[in-house]
Motif scaffolding. Structure first.
Motif, PDB file in Angstrom:
ATOM      1  N   LYS A 158      89.820 -94.176 -43.110  1.00  0.00           N
ATOM      2  CA  LYS A 158      88.910 -94.018 -44.266  1.00  0.00           C
ATOM      3  C   LYS A 158      87.633 -93.305 -43.835  1.00  0.00           C
ATOM      4  O   LYS A 158      87.101 -92.465 -44.557  1.00  0.00           O
ATOM      5  CB  LYS A 158      88.581 -95.380 -44.881  1.00  0.00           C
ATOM      6  N   ALA A 168      88.428 -89.711 -43.532  1.00  0.00           N
ATOM      7  CA  ALA A 168      88.531 -89.079 -44.859  1.00  0.00           C
ATOM      8  C   ALA A 168      87.147 -88.815 -45.439  1.00  0.00           C
ATOM      9  O   ALA A 168      86.938 -87.815 -46.139  1.00  0.00           O
ATOM     10  CB  ALA A 168      89.347 -89.966 -45.796  1.00  0.00           C
ATOM     11  N   GLN A 169      86.183 -89.691 -45.131  1.00  0.00           N
ATOM     12  CA  GLN A 169      84.824 -89.498 -45.666  1.00  0.00           C
ATOM     13  C   GLN A 169      84.206 -88.191 -45.182  1.00  0.00           C
ATOM     14  O   GLN A 169      83.388 -87.594 -45.869  1.00  0.00           O
ATOM     15  CB  GLN A 169      83.922 -90.669 -45.251  1.00  0.00           C
ATOM     16  N   GLN A 209      91.775 -84.361 -45.064  1.00  0.00           N
ATOM     17  CA  GLN A 209      92.127 -83.544 -46.224  1.00  0.00           C
ATOM     18  C   GLN A 209      92.398 -82.092 -45.866  1.00  0.00           C
ATOM     19  O   GLN A 209      92.905 -81.328 -46.693  1.00  0.00           O
ATOM     20  CB  GLN A 209      90.983 -83.583 -47.258  1.00  0.00           C
ATOM     21  N   GLY A 251      93.175 -83.452 -53.989  1.00  0.00           N
ATOM     22  CA  GLY A 251      91.984 -83.943 -53.277  1.00  0.00           C
ATOM     23  C   GLY A 251      91.814 -83.325 -51.903  1.00  0.00           C
ATOM     24  O   GLY A 251      90.997 -83.782 -51.105  1.00  0.00           O
ATOM     25  N   PRO A 288      97.326 -87.835 -52.436  1.00  0.00           N
ATOM     26  CA  PRO A 288      95.959 -88.358 -52.566  1.00  0.00           C
ATOM     27  C   PRO A 288      95.749 -89.672 -51.816  1.00  0.00           C
ATOM     28  O   PRO A 288      94.700 -89.885 -51.201  1.00  0.00           O
ATOM     29  CB  PRO A 288      95.802 -88.546 -54.084  1.00  0.00           C
ATOM     30  N   SER A 337      93.204 -89.688 -48.413  1.00  0.00           N
ATOM     31  CA  SER A 337      91.961 -90.448 -48.594  1.00  0.00           C
ATOM     32  C   SER A 337      91.887 -91.589 -47.585  1.00  0.00           C
ATOM     33  O   SER A 337      90.924 -92.362 -47.577  1.00  0.00           O
ATOM     34  CB  SER A 337      91.891 -91.006 -50.020  1.00  0.00           C
ATOM     35  N   GLU A 360      93.758 -94.191 -47.522  1.00  0.00           N
ATOM     36  CA  GLU A 360      94.194 -95.471 -48.095  1.00  0.00           C
ATOM     37  C   GLU A 360      95.562 -95.887 -47.544  1.00  0.00           C
ATOM     38  O   GLU A 360      95.843 -97.058 -47.349  1.00  0.00           O
ATOM     39  CB  GLU A 360      94.297 -95.366 -49.625  1.00  0.00           C
TER      40      GLU A 360
END
Ligand code: FAD
Length: 265
Positions: free
Chosen positions: A14, A17-18, A23, A31, A84, A88, A90
């Protein structure tokens, strides 16, 4: 990073991804962040290697081998659901090709998937699978047809599917990367989880190979740079017989040779 690390499980993807790391190279509609060319991957690999722990990056980027076959061959519904979630941070994606009987000879893989109504019944096992225990989605190569490359298909198999279990492997290194053996025992997988066309999965496996080889080479080069930086720092600090190691000609020659070999690759 030691075995288990210091962050609660699932935190690092996570965080990655931030900052947009996961991505890179995926379409904006899911996304993603477009990637102008493969050199963005090379730079990413070089820089992440500078963490100094070989396992962190493979652990963070198992989606970079699990997702490309889905991106290239998967149904629109599959892509819209999975991509997505994975980029992200998740959910975790893994790729399962290698088997205990061998990895190089992909066309000879043995894990079978027999069609029975609306399901494939999968039997066999996979070994050395990165993110093998903690993944949610597995892109799995199976034999659905004749011997050789023309009988291979790719299936999306989810964690928790009855008949699908995982056991961690105890490695000598890369402890921050989870590597596992997977077992499929009459595992029933819905036919809509077929990625692309039946018996055309070998092409999907090959999609990964060129970029994977380049990325692993960049990572190895980055790790070699870390080793050289450490060696130089130590040679400047350590004093023996009244001199720093760096003042000895033989040490300077060794370091010059290391630099030459790293910079010429
Ligand atoms: C840390 C780690 C993570 C991994 N992650 C994954 C993953 O996420 N998913 C996955 O599917 N697999 C993964 N693998 C498996 C990896 O892809 C295989 O180890 C690799 O494909 C080699 O297969 P093998 O180990 O069975 O060796 P083998 O195929 O048995 O080969 C043994 C040796 O013989 C050499 N060799 C084989 N055939 C030939 C030939 N024709 N000519 C000359 N030399 C040959 C090979 O280069 C190798 O040195 C991982 C492996 C490791 C160590």
């Amino acid at each position: 990073m030691g075995r288990g690390g210091h962050l609660p499980p699932g935190t690092l993807p996570k965080k990655a991804a931030q900052i947009g790391l996961l991505q890179l190279g995926y379409p904006e509609e899911y996304g993603g962040v477009p990637k102008p060319d493969i050199f963005f991957d090379v730079v990413t690999n070089l820089e992440l290697a500078r963490i100094g722990g070989g396992g962190v990056h493979p652990s963070l980027s198992s989606h970079s081998i699990g997702m490309p076959p889905i991106l290239a061959l998967g149904s629109e519904a599959m892509k819209a659901r999975l991509i997505p979630e994975v980029i992200s941070g998740e959910k975790i994606s893994a790729l399962a090709i290698t088997e205990p009987s061998g990895g190089s000879d992909v066309a000879n893989l043995k894990t079978s998937a027999r069609r029975e109504g609306d399901h494939y019944i999968v039997n066999g096992s996979k070994i050395f699978i990165t993110s093998g225990v903690r993944a949610d989605y597995y892109t799995v190569a199976v034999r659905t047809g004749e011997a050789g490359a023309r009988g291979i298909s790719l299936l999306l198999i989810q964690k928790g599917t009855p008949g699908f279990t995982q056991t961690p492997l105890d490695k000598m290194g890369w402890w921050s990367s989870d590597t596992a053996t997977l077992y499929f025992d009459d595992c029933r997988v819905p036919v809509e989880n077929l990625i692309g066309t039946e018996n055309k999965g070998f092409g999907g496996v090959m999609i990964n190979f060129n970029s994977e080889r380049l990325n692993i080479a960049a990572m190895a080069n980055g790790l070699a740079m870390v080793c050289m930086d450490e060696a130089v720092a130590w040679a400047r600090e350590r004093v023996t017989f009244g001199h720093r190691l760096m003042e000895h000609q033989v040490i300077r020659h060794k370091i010059a040779e290391m630099a030459k070999r790293i910079l010429s690759t």
